[in-house]
Design a protein around this motif. Structure first.
Motif, PDB file in Angstrom:
ATOM      1  N   LYS A 191       0.827  -1.212   0.000  1.00 19.29           N
ATOM      2  CA  LYS A 191       0.000   0.000   0.000  1.00 19.29           C
ATOM      3  C   LYS A 191       0.859   1.260   0.000  1.00 19.29           C
ATOM      4  N   CYS A 192       0.230   2.364  -0.382  1.00 16.12           N
ATOM      5  CA  CYS A 192       0.846   3.685  -0.269  1.00 16.12           C
ATOM      6  C   CYS A 192       0.440   4.265   1.081  1.00 16.12           C
ATOM      7  N   VAL A 193       1.422   4.615   1.890  1.00 15.45           N
ATOM      8  CA  VAL A 193       1.184   4.983   3.289  1.00 15.45           C
ATOM      9  C   VAL A 193       1.658   6.412   3.536  1.00 15.45           C
ATOM     10  N   LEU A 194       0.885   7.147   4.341  1.00 18.11           N
ATOM     11  CA  LEU A 194       1.272   8.478   4.798  1.00 18.11           C
ATOM     12  C   LEU A 194       1.491   8.431   6.304  1.00 18.11           C
ATOM     13  N   ASP A 195       2.690   8.826   6.752  1.00 17.55           N
ATOM     14  CA  ASP A 195       2.975   8.994   8.171  1.00 17.55           C
ATOM     15  C   ASP A 195       2.816  10.482   8.465  1.00 17.55           C
ATOM     16  N   PHE A 196       1.624  10.862   8.928  1.00 16.63           N
ATOM     17  CA  PHE A 196       1.271  12.268   9.137  1.00 16.63           C
ATOM     18  C   PHE A 196       1.814  12.741  10.481  1.00 16.63           C
ATOM     19  N   GLY A 197       2.563  13.867  10.455  1.00 15.08           N
ATOM     20  CA  GLY A 197       3.221  14.340  11.670  1.00 15.08           C
ATOM     21  C   GLY A 197       4.192  13.312  12.182  1.00 15.08           C
ATOM     22  N   CYS A 198       5.094  12.894  11.313  1.00 14.54           N
ATOM     23  CA  CYS A 198       5.892  11.673  11.540  1.00 14.54           C
ATOM     24  C   CYS A 198       6.848  11.758  12.711  1.00 14.54           C
ATOM     25  N   GLY A 199       7.275  12.960  13.109  1.00 15.18           N
ATOM     26  CA  GLY A 199       8.222  13.069  14.222  1.00 15.18           C
ATOM     27  C   GLY A 199       9.494  12.305  13.947  1.00 15.18           C
ATOM     28  N   CYS A 200       9.804  11.319  14.773  1.00 16.20           N
ATOM     29  CA  CYS A 200      11.025  10.525  14.586  1.00 16.20           C
ATOM     30  C   CYS A 200      10.896   9.551  13.426  1.00 16.20           C
ATOM     31  N   GLY A 201       9.676   9.379  12.877  1.00 13.25           N
ATOM     32  CA  GLY A 201       9.483   8.540  11.693  1.00 13.25           C
ATOM     33  C   GLY A 201       9.230   7.080  11.982  1.00 13.25           C
ATOM     34  N   ALA A 202       9.021   6.720  13.249  1.00 15.40           N
ATOM     35  CA  ALA A 202       8.915   5.304  13.604  1.00 15.40           C
ATOM     36  C   ALA A 202       7.745   4.604  12.908  1.00 15.40           C
ATOM     37  N   SER A 203       6.590   5.255  12.823  1.00 14.55           N
ATOM     38  CA  SER A 203       5.421   4.610  12.215  1.00 14.55           C
ATOM     39  C   SER A 203       5.653   4.351  10.729  1.00 14.55           C
ATOM     40  N   GLY A 204       6.225   5.333  10.050  1.00 14.81           N
ATOM     41  CA  GLY A 204       6.539   5.135   8.637  1.00 14.81           C
ATOM     42  C   GLY A 204       7.605   4.084   8.424  1.00 14.81           C
ATOM     43  N   LEU A 205       8.608   4.055   9.308  1.00 12.05           N
ATOM     44  CA  LEU A 205       9.639   3.023   9.213  1.00 12.05           C
ATOM     45  C   LEU A 205       9.035   1.638   9.459  1.00 12.05           C
ATOM     46  N   ALA A 206       8.075   1.561  10.392  1.00  9.22           N
ATOM     47  CA  ALA A 206       7.384   0.296  10.635  1.00  9.22           C
ATOM     48  C   ALA A 206       6.628  -0.147   9.386  1.00  9.22           C
ATOM     49  N   ALA A 207       6.027   0.817   8.683  1.00  8.99           N
ATOM     50  CA  ALA A 207       5.329   0.494   7.429  1.00  8.99           C
ATOM     51  C   ALA A 207       6.305   0.004   6.378  1.00  8.99           C
ATOM     52  N   LYS A 208       7.496   0.608   6.343  1.00 17.02           N
ATOM     53  CA  LYS A 208       8.526   0.160   5.413  1.00 17.02           C
ATOM     54  C   LYS A 208       8.947  -1.279   5.720  1.00 17.02           C
ATOM     55  N   VAL A 209       9.157  -1.569   6.996  1.00 22.08           N
ATOM     56  CA  VAL A 209       9.512  -2.918   7.406  1.00 22.08           C
ATOM     57  C   VAL A 209       8.414  -3.902   7.018  1.00 22.08           C
ATOM     58  N   SER A 210       7.172  -3.431   7.060  1.00 22.78           N
ATOM     59  CA  SER A 210       6.022  -4.276   6.733  1.00 22.78           C
ATOM     60  C   SER A 210       5.742  -4.326   5.232  1.00 22.78           C
ATOM     61  N   LYS A 211       6.694  -3.858   4.431  1.00 25.32           N
ATOM     62  CA  LYS A 211       6.660  -3.976   2.974  1.00 25.32           C
ATOM     63  C   LYS A 211       5.574  -3.136   2.321  1.00 25.32           C
ATOM     64  N   ALA A 212       5.368  -1.930   2.861  1.00 23.08           N
ATOM     65  CA  ALA A 212       4.502  -0.978   2.174  1.00 23.08           C
ATOM     66  C   ALA A 212       5.111  -0.638   0.822  1.00 23.08           C
ATOM     67  N   LYS A 213       4.274  -0.376  -0.143  1.00 23.60           N
ATOM     68  CA  LYS A 213       4.759  -0.059  -1.486  1.00 23.60           C
ATOM     69  C   LYS A 213       5.509   1.255  -1.494  1.00 23.60           C
ATOM     70  N   GLN A 214       4.965   2.233  -0.781  1.00 25.83           N
ATOM     71  CA  GLN A 214       5.582   3.561  -0.731  1.00 25.83           C
ATOM     72  C   GLN A 214       5.130   4.261   0.541  1.00 25.83           C
ATOM     73  N   VAL A 215       6.056   4.957   1.201  1.00 25.62           N
ATOM     74  CA  VAL A 215       5.735   5.657   2.444  1.00 25.62           C
ATOM     75  C   VAL A 215       6.162   7.115   2.323  1.00 25.62           C
ATOM     76  N   THR A 216       5.237   8.010   2.641  1.00 27.03           N
ATOM     77  CA  THR A 216       5.541   9.436   2.695  1.00 27.03           C
ATOM     78  C   THR A 216       5.671   9.844   4.154  1.00 27.03           C
ATOM     79  N   PHE A 217       6.828  10.395   4.515  1.00 27.83           N
ATOM     80  CA  PHE A 217       7.063  10.892   5.863  1.00 27.83           C
ATOM     81  C   PHE A 217       6.781  12.392   5.857  1.00 27.83           C
ATOM     82  N   ASN A 218       5.786  12.818   6.616  1.00 32.32           N
ATOM     83  CA  ASN A 218       5.363  14.218   6.607  1.00 32.32           C
ATOM     84  C   ASN A 218       5.502  14.835   7.990  1.00 32.32           C
ATOM     85  N   ASP A 219       6.182  15.983   8.047  1.00 34.95           N
ATOM     86  CA  ASP A 219       6.263  16.765   9.273  1.00 34.95           C
ATOM     87  C   ASP A 219       6.621  18.193   8.892  1.00 34.95           C
TER      88      ASP A 219
END
Length: 333
Positions: A191-219
């Motif tokens: 999936k294409c994932v948005l980490d909104f208000g990502c801060g340290c980016g942990a949620s987006g990195l978790a999505a990357k580890v979980s094989k998301a198709k694409q992750v946008t880190f936004n802050d």
């Protein structure tokens, strides 16, 4: 993809004294450099699959050969490497190892050789003022955070090199969303994932580890984005899509939106929840992490949410967050 850092010496620039003669072999090209020649270091980043270079000592003085070598020939060798790898970055003034130019254990920060000087200074500040921590709900991820052993933990705000280092704390809601994503990887895989208000980016990195198709880190904090890049590098996760726009109220094309501990203010929570409800109604999955803050608990849209995850927080996280002992993951009904 594994990355290796290799060194190549260019006969130009500042003189480097007391340097042992070194030899770098790349394919069929040989580059010999002798002691006391004016030179600088170029760091070449190569994928492991293309790493065909070998380092070896050459204690024979080759001064005459090296002085006659044209700089164009150096460029040819480097261009040959560049055609193979697509990445070649200059990074002067790196520390020398006991072997002269050969630094096999190059620190991670030197992999960022394409960064501007201001970015490098900022990254060095982040490294200096934080600790790499795994004491949270996602120990799989090592994150640069301000912990109790850091100087800034007890410093006054005016003593911090960062204006508002919210990114330097792993907030309970962010921990909960990240843990939930890691435990339910099927929700973001492909999936294409948005980490909104990502801060340290942990949620987006978790999505990357979980094989998301694409992750946008936004802050909106540019320092946070630098911290995300650094955390990605430390965890060997590629961060290739970042944004510093305020996305609240804007159309969202992502399949999944991750929101970790962003509902800390009643007015802002109203704006964010209204926006997220619209995203949910358009067919996207919205996951909200929160430890039970008043802004969410008192909001009318709270009744539209259902809890899909509940986590006990570590003692250090409880200490950092005014006694919140649990964190929850919510989604719209």
């Amino acid at each position: 993809m594994t990355i290796h850092i290799l060194t190549c010496v260019i006969i130009k620039g500042k003189s480097v004294p007391n340097c042992n003669a070194e030899k770098l072999r790349c394919g069929e090209e040989n580059l010999n450099v002798s002691a006391n020649l004016p030179c600088r270091i170029v760091y070449v980043v190569l994928p492991a699959s293309l790493n065909r270079c070998r380092h070896s000592h050459n204690h024979t003085r080759t001064t005459n050969f090296a002085r006659k070598m044209h700089f164009q020939r150096m460029n040819f060798i480097l261009s040959k490497i560049k055609m193979q790898s697509g990445r070649i970055y200059p990074f002067p003034a790196l520390p020398k190892s006991p072997l002269g130019f050969l630094i096999p254990d190059t620190p991670d920060i030197y992999k960022m050789a394409h960064y501007s000087n201001s970015q490098k200074i900022l990254i060095e500040q982040i490294i200096a003022e934080t600790n790499l921590s795994s004491e949270h709900l996602t120990p799989e991820l090592r994150l640069h955070l301000i912990t109790q052993s850091c100087r800034l933990w007890t410093s006054y705000p005016q003593d911090s090199p960062f204006l508002e280092p919210f990114w330097a704390f792993y907030w309970p809601g962010g921990q909960a969303v990240s843990r939930f994503v890691l435990d339910n990887s099927h929700l973001v895989k492909g999936k294409c994932v948005l980490d909104f208000g990502c801060g340290c980016g942990a949620s987006g990195l978790a999505a990357k580890v979980s094989k998301a198709k694409q992750v946008t880190f936004n802050d909106v904090d540019e320092v946070a984005i630098e911290a995300v890049m650094l955390n990605g590098l430390k965890n060997k996760i590629t961060v290739d899509n970042v944004s510093t726009e305020n996305l609240t109220g804007m159309p969202c094309q992502h399949d999944v939106v991750l929101v970790g501990d962003m509902l800390y203010d009643s007015q802002f929570a109203d704006e964010v929840l209204t926006w997220l409800r619209g995203i949910h109604e358009s067919g996207s999955l919205v996951l909200i992490g929160d430890p039970g803050r008043f802004a969410l608990e008192s909001h009318p849209l709270r009744a539209s949410l259902r809890c899909v995850g509940k986590y006990e927080l570590s003692p250090s996280t409880v200490l950092e967050n005014n006694g919140h002992t649990q964190a929850f993951v919510w989604t719209f009904r």
